[in-house]
Design an enzyme around this catalytic site. Structure first.
Site, PDB file in Angstrom:
ATOM      1  N   TYR A 149     143.779  19.682   8.384  1.00 20.31           N
ATOM      2  CA  TYR A 149     143.016  20.845   8.712  1.00 20.31           C
ATOM      3  C   TYR A 149     142.054  22.092   7.448  1.00 20.31           C
ATOM      4  CZ  TYR A 149     146.870  20.503  12.572  1.00 20.31           C
ATOM      5  OH  TYR A 149     147.661  20.210  13.192  1.00 20.31           O
TER       6      TYR A 149
ATOM      7  N   GLY B  96     144.814  25.939  25.502  1.00 16.27           N
ATOM      8  CA  GLY B  96     144.553  26.834  25.903  1.00 16.27           C
ATOM      9  C   GLY B  96     144.473  27.432  27.481  1.00 16.27           C
TER      10      GLY B  96
END
Length: 320
Positions: A53, A209
């Site tokens: 990440y 989302g």
């Protein structure tokens, strides 16, 4: 916030985990700090990150916080290894050398001598599972990881490495995508995890989302779908089928007096075998509604209706 046991292991985690994929890239240190404060205040404990990440930036930011005002005793850290950055991009590499080397680098960035849960980030079709398992065993026996598991593994490989671990540190968890828009794990991963005593950590419980309903009319300029490096991540759930699920979700939410976000999270938190759902946000303001949804119970009739509209396609041999 309640806690749940991860499968049959002794590890207990908060029902919501705080995802940090965007930390240090789209989420700066101030916003990340506000998110962590809100998460801990709500009773959360599990932070989810990975060596890949932001090329380690997420772990470094967490490490800075743990070295500051946040006590290591107040958080559980889950990180992942097995995706190596090369000139050609990300390459899956679950070899013993790469996994253990990456773990040592993660611990240095995190500023801690152990992680609570360490996962193999993806299935490596080249490296023998025995070698990958040996790396997990070394991590536990050396005290660098308290518990170990896998992530994004197909059911057969997850089952194989778990059964190979008999007499060795158990494969405690599997981390997989799970939402009303992605229920593929129900075909084989969920029943296999239950049979093997593994807990499930669900990433992207809000359908990347899309289940918040924010994409119904347009793509907000500050959303992931508008982001240069995340638009491809959201794109698979912008089609007609996803639209039908979002529409049903909005109808259910309106009847409950909840938001679509709250309803989608309540649905996934009620799924069998799920120990924790991993929620991520760019800002603390975006995170707050998710934290409020952690204690909601979805009425069975609503759950059944959402099950029906979002049911995954089953066929041979799961269903004849």
């Amino acid at each position: 916030m309640e806690r749940a046991r991860v499968g049959s292991s002794g590890l207990e985690v908060s029902r919501l985990a705080l995802g940090t994929m965007t930390w240090s890239r789209d989420t700066n240190a101030d916003e990340a700090g506000q998110q962590l404060d809100a998460f801990l205040d709500a009773g959360g404990s599990l932070l989810d990150t990975a060596a890949s990440y932001a090329d380690g930036g997420s772990e470094s930011l967490i490490g800075a916080m743990l070295g500051g005002t946040v006590s290591r005793r107040d958080v559980q850290v889950c990180t992942k290894a097995g995706i190596k950055r090369t000139a050609r991009g990300g390459v899956i590499d679950a070899s013993r050398d790469t996994l253990l080397g990456t773990l040592d680098e993660s611990l240095e960035r995190l500023g801690t001598d152990y992680v609570d849960l360490w996962l193999v980030h993806a299935y490596d079709a080249v490296t023998p599972l025995e070698e990958t398992l040996h790396a997990l065993e070394i991590a536990v026996n050396s005290g660098r990881a308290r518990y170990v598991g896998v992530s994004n593994f197909p059911a057969w490989a997850m089952s194989r490495i778990a059964t190979m671990a008999t007499g060795r540190p158990a494969i405690a968890a599997t981390q997989v995508e799970y939402s009303l828009l992605q229920r593929g794990i129900e075909r084989e991963v969920v029943p296999a995890a239950e049979a093997l005593g593994m807990g499930i950590l669900g990433w992207s419980p809000l359908g990347r989302g899309v289940l918040t309903g924010k994409y119904r009319d347009a793509i907000p300029a500050d959303s992931r779908a508008a982001s240069e490096h995340l638009s491809g991540f959201v794109a698979p759930y912008m089609g007609q089928r996803a639209g039908a699920v979002v529409s049903a979700l909005e109808t259910a939410a309106e009847g409950l007096g909840w938001s679509p976000l709250e309803t989608a999270l309540a649905w996934v938190l009620g799924r069998p075998g799920l120990a924790s759902a991993i929620v991520g946000a760019r800002t603390a303001a975006q995170l707050t509604p998710a934290l409020a949804a952690a204690d909601l119970d979805l009425p069975p009739a609503i759950g059944d209706a959402l099950d029906e509209v979002s049911a995954p396609v089953l066929g041979y041999p799961e269903r004849r």
